[in-house]
Structure formats: C-alpha cells, structure tokens
Design a protein around this motif. Structure first.
Motif, mmCIF file in Angstrom:
data_model
loop_
_atom_site.group_PDB
_atom_site.id
_atom_site.type_symbol
_atom_site.label_atom_id
_atom_site.label_comp_id
_atom_site.label_asym_id
_atom_site.label_seq_id
_atom_site.Cartn_x
_atom_site.Cartn_y
_atom_site.Cartn_z
ATOM 1 N N VAL A 108 71.827 13.048 30.664
ATOM 2 C CA VAL A 108 71.385 13.641 31.927
ATOM 3 C C VAL A 108 71.226 15.149 31.744
ATOM 4 O O VAL A 108 72.151 15.831 31.281
ATOM 5 C CB VAL A 108 72.390 13.367 33.066
ATOM 6 N N TYR A 109 70.057 15.649 32.094
ATOM 7 C CA TYR A 109 69.790 17.088 32.097
ATOM 8 C C TYR A 109 69.562 17.560 33.528
ATOM 9 O O TYR A 109 68.957 16.853 34.339
ATOM 10 C CB TYR A 109 68.550 17.428 31.261
ATOM 11 N N ARG A 110 70.013 18.762 33.803
ATOM 12 C CA ARG A 110 69.817 19.391 35.112
ATOM 13 C C ARG A 110 69.063 20.701 34.910
ATOM 14 O O ARG A 110 69.391 21.487 34.027
ATOM 15 C CB ARG A 110 71.176 19.665 35.772
ATOM 16 N N TYR A 111 68.054 20.931 35.747
ATOM 17 C CA TYR A 111 67.307 22.190 35.695
ATOM 18 C C TYR A 111 67.472 22.896 37.035
ATOM 19 O O TYR A 111 67.261 22.302 38.092
ATOM 20 C CB TYR A 111 65.824 21.950 35.399
ATOM 21 N N VAL A 112 67.839 24.177 36.989
ATOM 22 C CA VAL A 112 68.130 24.949 38.199
ATOM 23 C C VAL A 112 67.191 26.144 38.279
ATOM 24 O O VAL A 112 67.033 26.888 37.308
ATOM 25 C CB VAL A 112 69.594 25.450 38.195
ATOM 26 N N PHE A 113 66.575 26.321 39.472
ATOM 27 C CA PHE A 113 65.702 27.480 39.637
ATOM 28 C C PHE A 113 65.695 27.955 41.084
ATOM 29 O O PHE A 113 66.164 27.263 41.984
ATOM 30 C CB PHE A 113 64.279 27.164 39.166
ATOM 31 N N PHE A 180 67.009 21.966 42.246
ATOM 32 C CA PHE A 180 67.533 21.199 41.118
ATOM 33 C C PHE A 180 66.584 20.061 40.746
ATOM 34 O O PHE A 180 66.128 19.319 41.620
ATOM 35 C CB PHE A 180 68.892 20.587 41.468
ATOM 36 N N ILE A 181 66.308 19.939 39.452
ATOM 37 C CA ILE A 181 65.565 18.798 38.913
ATOM 38 C C ILE A 181 66.502 18.077 37.943
ATOM 39 O O ILE A 181 67.150 18.722 37.108
ATOM 40 C CB ILE A 181 64.290 19.245 38.184
ATOM 41 N N TYR A 182 66.578 16.757 38.084
ATOM 42 C CA TYR A 182 67.425 15.944 37.201
ATOM 43 C C TYR A 182 66.584 14.938 36.431
ATOM 44 O O TYR A 182 65.700 14.293 37.005
ATOM 45 C CB TYR A 182 68.479 15.177 38.009
ATOM 46 N N PHE A 183 66.874 14.825 35.138
ATOM 47 C CA PHE A 183 66.283 13.780 34.305
ATOM 48 C C PHE A 183 67.410 12.975 33.670
ATOM 49 O O PHE A 183 68.323 13.553 33.078
ATOM 50 C CB PHE A 183 65.420 14.376 33.190
ATOM 51 N N GLU A 184 67.325 11.665 33.788
ATOM 52 C CA GLU A 184 68.273 10.775 33.113
ATOM 53 C C GLU A 184 67.465 9.821 32.254
ATOM 54 O O GLU A 184 66.539 9.166 32.737
ATOM 55 C CB GLU A 184 69.097 9.993 34.131
ATOM 56 N N ALA A 185 67.801 9.742 30.958
ATOM 57 C CA ALA A 185 66.996 8.951 30.032
ATOM 58 C C ALA A 185 67.868 8.423 28.900
ATOM 59 O O ALA A 185 69.025 8.835 28.726
ATOM 60 C CB ALA A 185 65.855 9.781 29.458
ATOM 61 N N SER A 191 62.641 19.798 23.095
ATOM 62 C CA SER A 191 62.029 20.568 24.192
ATOM 63 C C SER A 191 61.280 19.700 25.205
ATOM 64 O O SER A 191 60.529 20.221 26.033
ATOM 65 C CB SER A 191 61.086 21.656 23.652
ATOM 66 N N GLN A 192 61.489 18.394 25.171
ATOM 67 C CA GLN A 192 60.793 17.495 26.099
ATOM 68 C C GLN A 192 61.110 17.818 27.555
ATOM 69 O O GLN A 192 60.206 17.863 28.402
ATOM 70 C CB GLN A 192 61.163 16.042 25.801
ATOM 71 N N VAL A 193 62.374 18.058 27.859
ATOM 72 C CA VAL A 193 62.751 18.312 29.249
ATOM 73 C C VAL A 193 62.085 19.584 29.759
ATOM 74 O O VAL A 193 61.531 19.611 30.873
ATOM 75 C CB VAL A 193 64.281 18.412 29.400
ATOM 76 N N ARG A 194 62.099 20.625 28.970
ATOM 77 C CA ARG A 194 61.486 21.886 29.410
ATOM 78 C C ARG A 194 59.985 21.727 29.616
ATOM 79 O O ARG A 194 59.411 22.312 30.543
ATOM 80 C CB ARG A 194 61.774 22.985 28.383
ATOM 81 N N MET A 195 59.327 20.928 28.784
ATOM 82 C CA MET A 195 57.896 20.716 28.953
ATOM 83 C C MET A 195 57.612 19.863 30.185
ATOM 84 O O MET A 195 56.658 20.128 30.936
ATOM 85 C CB MET A 195 57.289 20.079 27.708
ATOM 86 N N MET A 196 58.442 18.855 30.439
ATOM 87 C CA MET A 196 58.256 18.034 31.632
ATOM 88 C C MET A 196 58.474 18.855 32.904
ATOM 89 O O MET A 196 57.733 18.714 33.874
ATOM 90 C CB MET A 196 59.205 16.841 31.612
ATOM 91 N N VAL A 197 59.482 19.715 32.898
ATOM 92 C CA VAL A 197 59.742 20.555 34.064
ATOM 93 C C VAL A 197 58.548 21.447 34.355
ATOM 94 O O VAL A 197 58.065 21.529 35.495
ATOM 95 C CB VAL A 197 61.011 21.414 33.865
ATOM 96 N N ASP A 198 58.053 22.138 33.336
ATOM 97 C CA ASP A 198 56.956 23.068 33.583
ATOM 98 C C ASP A 198 55.686 22.342 34.005
ATOM 99 O O ASP A 198 54.958 22.825 34.882
ATOM 100 C CB ASP A 198 56.681 23.920 32.339
ATOM 101 N N THR A 199 55.418 21.183 33.428
ATOM 102 C CA THR A 199 54.231 20.411 33.818
ATOM 103 C C THR A 199 54.359 19.930 35.259
ATOM 104 O O THR A 199 53.391 20.002 36.033
ATOM 105 C CB THR A 199 54.043 19.204 32.879
ATOM 106 N N ALA A 200 55.539 19.464 35.637
ATOM 107 C CA ALA A 200 55.760 19.036 37.026
ATOM 108 C C ALA A 200 55.584 20.203 37.988
ATOM 109 O O ALA A 200 55.026 20.050 39.080
ATOM 110 C CB ALA A 200 57.149 18.422 37.173
ATOM 111 N N LYS A 226 53.157 24.337 27.588
ATOM 112 C CA LYS A 226 54.072 25.397 28.020
ATOM 113 C C LYS A 226 55.448 24.825 28.340
ATOM 114 O O LYS A 226 55.566 23.718 28.869
ATOM 115 C CB LYS A 226 53.505 26.107 29.244
ATOM 116 N N LEU A 227 56.486 25.591 28.023
ATOM 117 C CA LEU A 227 57.859 25.176 28.283
ATOM 118 C C LEU A 227 58.440 25.961 29.459
ATOM 119 O O LEU A 227 58.174 27.152 29.615
ATOM 120 C CB LEU A 227 58.740 25.430 27.057
ATOM 121 N N ALA A 228 59.234 25.301 30.280
ATOM 122 C CA ALA A 228 59.998 25.997 31.313
ATOM 123 C C ALA A 228 60.988 26.938 30.643
ATOM 124 O O ALA A 228 61.467 26.669 29.534
ATOM 125 C CB ALA A 228 60.727 24.985 32.192
ATOM 126 N N PRO A 229 61.336 28.040 31.281
ATOM 127 C CA PRO A 229 62.316 28.963 30.688
ATOM 128 C C PRO A 229 63.632 28.253 30.398
ATOM 129 O O PRO A 229 64.058 27.372 31.161
ATOM 130 C CB PRO A 229 62.495 30.031 31.780
#
Length: 241
Positions: A108-113, A180-185, A191-200, A226-229
């Motif tokens: 599980v990854y969490r992205y906060v912005f 918050f964005i959460y990915f569970e896989a 860098s997949q999560v960062r690319m998915m975040v930025d694309t979303a 592009k990757l999310a920060p």
C-alpha cells in the motif's frame, strides 16, 4: 534467527532505499552500518525499493541475527539510538523461510498533497498540485484498478520478468485541506506509483483525457512519462498472508 522488522524513515535525507555503489546515503546502508556496530553482519532485505526523497511509514525488512542477540526490545532500542531519520517500530521473530519481498501479498502506497504550496516545514513531506476536479481524479484512479500491463507506467533500469501488476484499490480522499491518494497492489514497478499519480492528476486538471489514459494503460500510445514529486509519497503498509 531470522527477524522481521517494520521501519519508518524520512526519505528526504537519503538517495533511496536500495544500496548503491555511488553513495552510502541510502536507507539500507545506514541500517547495515548500525547493525554492524552491534556485531550483526547480516545484509537486510526490504519488501520493496523507494526512490530518493520517498518516505516510508510501514516498510518491512528481514535480516538474520547471531545467537547472542535474543532480546529484540533491546535490539530495537539500540538501533533507534544509533539511527537518525530511520525508526524501528517493531522487530519480531520470523520463520527461516520468511522473505520481506517475496512473502508479501499486498503493498500500500499513500500520496499526500495540497492545492496551495506547503509551508517550509511541510515541503519535504507533502507535494503540491494546483486546483483540480476530484470527480475526474476518482474516475482516472478507477481506470488503474484490475490487472494490467504497466509497461508504459514505469521507469526503465530495473530487471523484471513481467510488467503485469494487479491494482486492488486506487482511491482518493480529502481531509482538513490535505489530499490523499492510495494504491494497493500485489506489487509495483520502479516509479510506477509516481507516474500513475501524475497521470491521474493530469486527467483531474483536464490536461489529459480518460481515453488517453486508457490508451496508455493498454500500451497503445504513450502520452506522458512525468513523475509526481517524491516528497508526497509514502510506502505505507506491507500485507502478508
């Protein structure tokens, strides 16, 4: 004796989790140096790698202890005294065949912005995206759910036998001005999560269509790499069994 440890760390002080020939400023190197000072020469194995600047609140590692180390609470205290920006939360006995990476079932990854620039006290730990449409963001995230070939959603350089991964959950929530964005896989590519975040987020801001996202996910056409920060990304939890 093999042990399993749950750790957290401030990734802004390190060039990633994995050991590198070019620098000693990695999470793995710092932990192994602390272990060595306690006469523990075992290498550590992590559940996954994190990029430079990426944090963790629930990274899992395993390593092997010599016979004279049996007090795990004392070991945890000693390690936490020696380490800065890395904290051992739990250390427990594991089976001899336990593997932090290969035994893991879900990650599980969490992205906060924020939608306004974080303060100087937050800028290493929270990312910044301007105003966006939450409905579009949720729609974009749902596209990622399921089993897909993520060949167009990762950085090259890591050898893997397949780029297929299954996303069990991709969700968004907002609380007190924090987003918050959460990915569970079952696993993630480099860098997949960062690319998915930025694309979303491109979709959420209207700079990319859902159709274009679907085309990139189905490996028809690559619209963005592009990757999310890294500052907003946290490895939050590893699930076993």
């Amino acid at each position: 004796m093999r042990v399993k440890a749950v750790i957290s760390y401030d990734g802004s002080h390190y060039q990633g989790f994995q050991k590198q020939k070019s620098t000693k400023m990695t999470v793995s190197s710092a932990i192994e140096e602390a272990l060595s000072s306690l006469q523990i020469d075992s290498p550590i194995v992590g559940s996954g790698r994190t990029d430079a600047g990426v944090h963790a609140t629930g990274q899992v590692i395993h390593f092997d202890l010599p016979d004279f180390w049996h007090d795990l609470e004392k070991l945890k205290r000693n390690l936490n005294r020696k380490l800065t920006d890395i904290s051992f939360k739990h250390i427990s006995v594991a089976s001899n065949d336990f593997h932090a990476r290969f035994s893991a079932k879900k990650r599980v990854y969490r992205y906060v912005f924020k939608t306004h620039k974080p303060s100087v006290f937050e800028q290493k730990y929270i990312s910044y995206y301007k105003s966006f449409d939450p409905i579009l963001l949720i729609s974009a995230l749902k596209i990622f759910e399921g089993k897909h070939d993520f060949n167009f959603f990762h950085k090259t350089g890591t050898i893997t036998h397949t780029t297929v991964r299954e996303i069990y959950r991709a969700t968004y929530m907002e609380r007190d001005g924090y987003h918050f964005i959460y990915f569970e896989a079952n696993g993630f590519l480099r860098s997949q999560v960062r690319m998915m975040v930025d694309t979303a987020m491109l979709c959420a801001k209207g700079d990319m269509s859902i159709t274009q996202l679907q085309e990139q996910l189905s490996c028809q056409k690559k619209y963005t790499t592009k990757l999310a920060p890294p500052e907003g990304l946290y490895l939050a939890r590893i699930i076993y069994g």
